[in-house]
Scaffold this motif. Structure first.
Motif, PDB file in Angstrom:
ATOM      1  N   LEU A  24       0.404  -1.108  -0.201  1.00 50.38           N
ATOM      2  CA  LEU A  24      -0.335   0.133  -0.094  1.00 50.38           C
ATOM      3  C   LEU A  24       1.093   1.339  -0.193  1.00 50.38           C
ATOM      4  CD1 LEU A  24      -3.260  -0.980   2.403  1.00 50.38           C
ATOM      5  CD2 LEU A  24      -2.957  -0.623  -0.187  1.00 50.38           C
ATOM      6  N   SER A  25       1.837   1.568   0.848  1.00 47.07           N
ATOM      7  CA  SER A  25       2.702   2.436   0.996  1.00 47.07           C
ATOM      8  C   SER A  25       3.229   2.800  -0.698  1.00 47.07           C
ATOM      9  CB  SER A  25       3.888   1.967   2.065  1.00 47.07           C
ATOM     10  OG  SER A  25       4.756   0.949   1.778  1.00 47.07           O
ATOM     11  N   ALA A  26       3.999   2.042  -0.801  1.00 47.47           N
ATOM     12  CA  ALA A  26       4.500   1.845  -2.900  1.00 47.47           C
ATOM     13  C   ALA A  26       3.154   2.429  -3.075  1.00 47.47           C
ATOM     14  CB  ALA A  26       5.345   0.430  -2.944  1.00 47.47           C
ATOM     15  N   LEU A  27       2.542   1.884  -3.640  1.00 50.74           N
ATOM     16  CA  LEU A  27       0.926   2.114  -4.825  1.00 50.74           C
ATOM     17  C   LEU A  27       0.588   3.879  -4.038  1.00 50.74           C
ATOM     18  CD1 LEU A  27      -1.136  -1.187  -4.431  1.00 50.74           C
ATOM     19  CD2 LEU A  27       0.085  -0.201  -6.421  1.00 50.74           C
ATOM     20  N   ILE A  28       0.113   4.463  -2.698  1.00 49.89           N
ATOM     21  CA  ILE A  28       0.595   5.769  -2.072  1.00 49.89           C
ATOM     22  C   ILE A  28       1.419   6.830  -3.176  1.00 49.89           C
ATOM     23  CG2 ILE A  28       0.176   7.507  -0.369  1.00 49.89           C
ATOM     24  CD1 ILE A  28      -1.066   4.517   0.989  1.00 49.89           C
ATOM     25  N   PHE A  29       2.179   5.507  -2.626  1.00 50.97           N
ATOM     26  CA  PHE A  29       3.728   6.765  -3.022  1.00 50.97           C
ATOM     27  C   PHE A  29       3.478   6.841  -4.530  1.00 50.97           C
ATOM     28  CE2 PHE A  29       8.318   7.130  -5.349  1.00 50.97           C
ATOM     29  CZ  PHE A  29       9.093   8.142  -4.093  1.00 50.97           C
ATOM     30  N   VAL A  30       3.264   5.825  -5.891  1.00 56.47           N
ATOM     31  CA  VAL A  30       3.530   6.267  -7.029  1.00 56.47           C
ATOM     32  C   VAL A  30       2.001   7.055  -7.119  1.00 56.47           C
ATOM     33  CG1 VAL A  30       2.886   5.079  -9.113  1.00 56.47           C
ATOM     34  CG2 VAL A  30       4.511   3.718  -7.598  1.00 56.47           C
ATOM     35  N   LEU A  31       0.708   6.662  -6.596  1.00 60.82           N
ATOM     36  CA  LEU A  31      -0.240   7.437  -6.909  1.00 60.82           C
ATOM     37  C   LEU A  31       0.052   9.032  -6.737  1.00 60.82           C
ATOM     38  CD1 LEU A  31      -3.119   7.384  -7.471  1.00 60.82           C
ATOM     39  CD2 LEU A  31      -3.396   6.656  -5.165  1.00 60.82           C
ATOM     40  N   CYS A  32       0.928   9.292  -5.797  1.00 65.80           N
ATOM     41  CA  CYS A  32       0.856  10.574  -5.521  1.00 65.80           C
ATOM     42  C   CYS A  32       1.755  11.079  -6.543  1.00 65.80           C
ATOM     43  CB  CYS A  32       1.008  10.177  -3.699  1.00 65.80           C
ATOM     44  SG  CYS A  32      -0.295  10.333  -2.498  1.00 65.80           S
ATOM     45  N   LEU A  33       2.940  10.474  -6.664  1.00 66.90           N
ATOM     46  CA  LEU A  33       3.698  11.226  -8.238  1.00 66.90           C
ATOM     47  C   LEU A  33       3.009  11.561  -8.940  1.00 66.90           C
ATOM     48  CD1 LEU A  33       6.584   9.000  -7.155  1.00 66.90           C
ATOM     49  CD2 LEU A  33       6.672  11.623  -6.292  1.00 66.90           C
ATOM     50  N   VAL A  34       2.055  10.746  -9.656  1.00 60.16           N
ATOM     51  CA  VAL A  34       1.320  11.340 -10.728  1.00 60.16           C
ATOM     52  C   VAL A  34       0.034  11.688 -10.428  1.00 60.16           C
ATOM     53  CG1 VAL A  34      -0.966  10.006 -11.987  1.00 60.16           C
ATOM     54  CG2 VAL A  34       1.324   8.788 -11.110  1.00 60.16           C
ATOM     55  N   LEU A  35      -0.296  12.351  -9.721  1.00 58.20           N
ATOM     56  CA  LEU A  35      -1.375  13.232  -8.535  1.00 58.20           C
ATOM     57  C   LEU A  35      -0.526  14.472  -8.818  1.00 58.20           C
ATOM     58  CD1 LEU A  35      -3.668  11.598  -6.952  1.00 58.20           C
ATOM     59  CD2 LEU A  35      -4.254  12.707  -8.383  1.00 58.20           C
ATOM     60  N   GLY A  36       0.574  14.435  -8.339  1.00 57.32           N
ATOM     61  CA  GLY A  36       1.675  15.472  -8.051  1.00 57.32           C
ATOM     62  C   GLY A  36       1.587  15.925  -9.070  1.00 57.32           C
ATOM     63  N   VAL A  37       2.396  15.472 -10.803  1.00 61.70           N
ATOM     64  CA  VAL A  37       2.717  16.045 -11.563  1.00 61.70           C
ATOM     65  C   VAL A  37       1.177  16.528 -12.231  1.00 61.70           C
ATOM     66  CG1 VAL A  37       3.509  15.311 -13.856  1.00 61.70           C
ATOM     67  CG2 VAL A  37       4.425  13.940 -11.762  1.00 61.70           C
ATOM     68  N   LEU A  38       0.236  15.375 -11.586  1.00 68.59           N
ATOM     69  CA  LEU A  38      -1.033  15.604 -13.071  1.00 68.59           C
ATOM     70  C   LEU A  38      -1.101  17.243 -12.168  1.00 68.59           C
ATOM     71  CD1 LEU A  38      -3.007  15.486 -15.108  1.00 68.59           C
ATOM     72  CD2 LEU A  38      -4.110  14.026 -13.016  1.00 68.59           C
ATOM     73  N   ASN A  39      -1.480  17.729 -10.991  1.00 65.81           N
ATOM     74  CA  ASN A  39      -1.991  18.557 -10.992  1.00 65.81           C
ATOM     75  C   ASN A  39      -1.376  19.876 -10.423  1.00 65.81           C
ATOM     76  OD1 ASN A  39      -4.705  18.446  -8.719  1.00 65.81           O
ATOM     77  ND2 ASN A  39      -3.574  16.827  -8.170  1.00 65.81           N
ATOM     78  N   THR A  40      -0.054  19.783 -10.900  1.00 65.39           N
ATOM     79  CA  THR A  40       0.646  20.792 -11.225  1.00 65.39           C
ATOM     80  C   THR A  40       1.049  21.381 -12.391  1.00 65.39           C
ATOM     81  OG1 THR A  40       2.841  20.438  -9.719  1.00 65.39           O
ATOM     82  CG2 THR A  40       3.832  21.603 -11.229  1.00 65.39           C
ATOM     83  N   ARG A  41       0.739  21.020 -13.458  1.00 67.12           N
ATOM     84  CA  ARG A  41       0.295  20.549 -14.747  1.00 67.12           C
ATOM     85  C   ARG A  41      -0.923  21.504 -14.717  1.00 67.12           C
ATOM     86  NH1 ARG A  41       2.949  15.925 -18.448  1.00 67.12           N
ATOM     87  NH2 ARG A  41       4.643  16.228 -17.661  1.00 67.12           N
ATOM     88  N   LEU A  42      -1.712  21.351 -14.370  1.00 66.63           N
ATOM     89  CA  LEU A  42      -2.930  21.490 -14.347  1.00 66.63           C
ATOM     90  C   LEU A  42      -3.631  23.338 -13.437  1.00 66.63           C
ATOM     91  CD1 LEU A  42      -5.248  18.977 -14.069  1.00 66.63           C
ATOM     92  CD2 LEU A  42      -4.990  20.098 -15.533  1.00 66.63           C
ATOM     93  N   GLN A  43      -2.016  23.250 -12.984  1.00 66.20           N
ATOM     94  CA  GLN A  43      -1.784  24.406 -12.359  1.00 66.20           C
ATOM     95  C   GLN A  43      -2.766  24.433 -10.717  1.00 66.20           C
ATOM     96  OE1 GLN A  43      -2.205  27.852 -14.737  1.00 66.20           O
ATOM     97  NE2 GLN A  43      -0.470  27.376 -15.587  1.00 66.20           N
ATOM     98  N   LEU A  44      -2.941  23.848 -10.665  1.00 62.16           N
ATOM     99  CA  LEU A  44      -3.756  23.636  -9.043  1.00 62.16           C
ATOM    100  C   LEU A  44      -3.047  23.677  -7.677  1.00 62.16           C
ATOM    101  CD1 LEU A  44      -6.508  20.964 -10.351  1.00 62.16           C
ATOM    102  CD2 LEU A  44      -6.425  23.825 -10.005  1.00 62.16           C
ATOM    103  N   ALA A  45      -2.640  24.721  -7.756  1.00 59.28           N
ATOM    104  CA  ALA A  45      -0.741  24.227  -6.024  1.00 59.28           C
ATOM    105  C   ALA A  45      -1.719  23.693  -5.253  1.00 59.28           C
ATOM    106  CB  ALA A  45      -1.562  26.136  -6.075  1.00 59.28           C
ATOM    107  N   ASP A  46      -2.694  24.120  -4.969  1.00 59.29           N
ATOM    108  CA  ASP A  46      -3.414  23.642  -3.108  1.00 59.29           C
ATOM    109  C   ASP A  46      -3.433  22.136  -3.347  1.00 59.29           C
ATOM    110  OD1 ASP A  46      -5.180  23.661  -5.256  1.00 59.29           O
ATOM    111  OD2 ASP A  46      -6.359  24.144  -3.347  1.00 59.29           O
ATOM    112  N   THR A  47      -3.896  21.563  -4.330  1.00 59.51           N
ATOM    113  CA  THR A  47      -3.740  19.998  -4.424  1.00 59.51           C
ATOM    114  C   THR A  47      -2.603  19.000  -5.085  1.00 59.51           C
ATOM    115  OG1 THR A  47      -4.845  20.198  -6.816  1.00 59.51           O
ATOM    116  CG2 THR A  47      -6.701  20.026  -4.165  1.00 59.51           C
ATOM    117  N   ALA A  48      -1.806  20.012  -5.406  1.00 58.43           N
ATOM    118  CA  ALA A  48      -0.034  19.623  -5.808  1.00 58.43           C
ATOM    119  C   ALA A  48       0.386  19.439  -4.870  1.00 58.43           C
ATOM    120  CB  ALA A  48       0.294  20.652  -6.899  1.00 58.43           C
ATOM    121  N   GLN A  49       0.164  20.578  -3.979  1.00 60.86           N
ATOM    122  CA  GLN A  49       1.045  20.119  -2.190  1.00 60.86           C
ATOM    123  C   GLN A  49       1.069  19.230  -1.983  1.00 60.86           C
ATOM    124  OE1 GLN A  49       0.449  23.908   0.213  1.00 60.86           O
ATOM    125  NE2 GLN A  49       2.137  23.352   1.583  1.00 60.86           N
TER     126      GLN A  49
END
Length: 339
Positions: A24-49
């Motif tokens: 689970l920790s590995a899956l959460i790590f990968v998922l949050c990396l993807v979400l971080g990149v996606l939200n950064t590109r969408l300029q959603l600073a708070d959810t990217a943070q």
């Protein structure tokens, strides 16, 4: 004495929980990396943070799971995820975003962390917390929808946790106990012996009693195996009544039993052996005369492996049989007989 050993079922459950936590920790790590990149590109600073924070927490959990003992590492992971979910809902409220959908992860996390009833209390408390913060951001109908779905999830998770808890208790009991006598079984005795010799065990000395039903083959031949089984069950019941609640009784072999006295000297073992012998002799076995012979061995930390003391108890048992049965012998008497 109950703290002397950790049964194999508990160790297996601990290992499985650790493996689940690692995956689970590995899956959460990968998922949050993807979400971080996606939200950064969408300029959603708070959810990217938030995504980067969760990725960092998941990475720290992976390191903790690898570095710490499995029981500690698994507990740290699920406590961390529970705390993170509390923070996620508060983070959403602070930034004006509804994060209530993350609340559905909280009940399964508590099921891995707590027993059923404490987990239920935690689920309900978290549900009130998440619903309250959601009500400050969303219309009432959305709060009702969330609370309804979350409440149903809690019902299902609590029912599952309760069933799993009962099933685990039954499985643990039957894996540790002998089906005929309800004593602890030989596998459990071997596990206890191994853990007694371990460096982490705090027991400094232990006395072993081996007890054997006298002339058991003759009882089977004269009265039949069904009566023989009843004698084993009856002797186990008599021994169990005479022992303290925290003193384990094992079915060591066919008609042989074993008792472990933690932090007790040889004299205490001899006294207990005599009391057990007298109790069996005085008991009513439906017209069948039953006696036992008892051998006592003593072990101190630093005197080698506990199995050597068990071997001395076994020799003392055979000395008691050679001396006429229905008696108690210690390792000193056995050594003298051999000499």
């Amino acid at each position: 004495m109950s703290g002397l050993r950790r049964d194999s079922f508990s160790l297996l459950r601990e290992t499985m929980r650790w493996r689940v936590a690692l995956v689970l920790s590995a899956l959460i790590f990968v998922l949050c990396l993807v979400l971080g990149v996606l939200n950064t590109r969408l300029q959603l600073a708070d959810t990217a943070q938030l995504a980067w924070i969760c990725a960092a927490v998941a990475g720290a959990c992976i390191a903790a799971l690898v570095a710490l003992p499995r029981h500690t590492g698994g507990t740290v992971f699920f406590v961390t995820i529970a705390a993170l979910l509390v923070g996620v809902v508060a983070f959403g409220w602070w930034h004006g975003r509804g994060m209530q959908h993350w609340a559905y992860i909280f009940p399964p996390v508590l099921v891995f962390l707590l027993r059923a009833r404490p987990a239920l209390f935690g689920m309900l408390l978290y549900g009130v917390y998440a619903s309250t913060l959601t009500a400050l951001l969303l219309p009432a109908i959305e709060v009702v929808r969330f609370a309804s779905g979350y409440g149903l999830l809690v019902c299902f998770m609590f029912t599952y946790a309760l069933l799993q808890e009962r099933a685990a208790e039954m499985l643990s009991y039957h894996s540790d106990h002998d089906a005929l006598s309800n004593c602890l079984n030989r596998r459990t005795f071997n596990e206890t012996l191994e853990q007694l010799a371990g460096a982490r065990n705090l027991v400094k000395r232990c006395t072993f009693l081996l007890l054997d039903i006298d002339h058991f083959k003759a009882i089977n031949d004269q009265h039949g195996h069904l009566v023989g089984d009843r004698v084993i069950t009856g002797v186990a019941a008599v021994l169990g009544r005479e022992l303290d609640a925290d003193t384990p009784l094992f079915r060591y072999g066919g008609e042989e039993f074993a008792v472990l006295l933690a932090d007790a000297d040889a004299d205490a073992g001899l006294a207990l052996g005599e009391r057990l012998r007298a109790a069996v002799q005085a008991a009513d076995f439906h017209g069948v005369g039953v006696t036992i012979s008892v051998g006592v061995g003593h072990w101190r930390r630093g005197d080698g492996n506990p199995s050597a003391a068990l071997d001395r108890a076994d020799r003392a048992l055979y000395a008691a049989k050679r001396a006429g049965r229905n008696r108690v012998r210690g390792e000193d008497a056995a050594s003298a007989a051999v000499a």
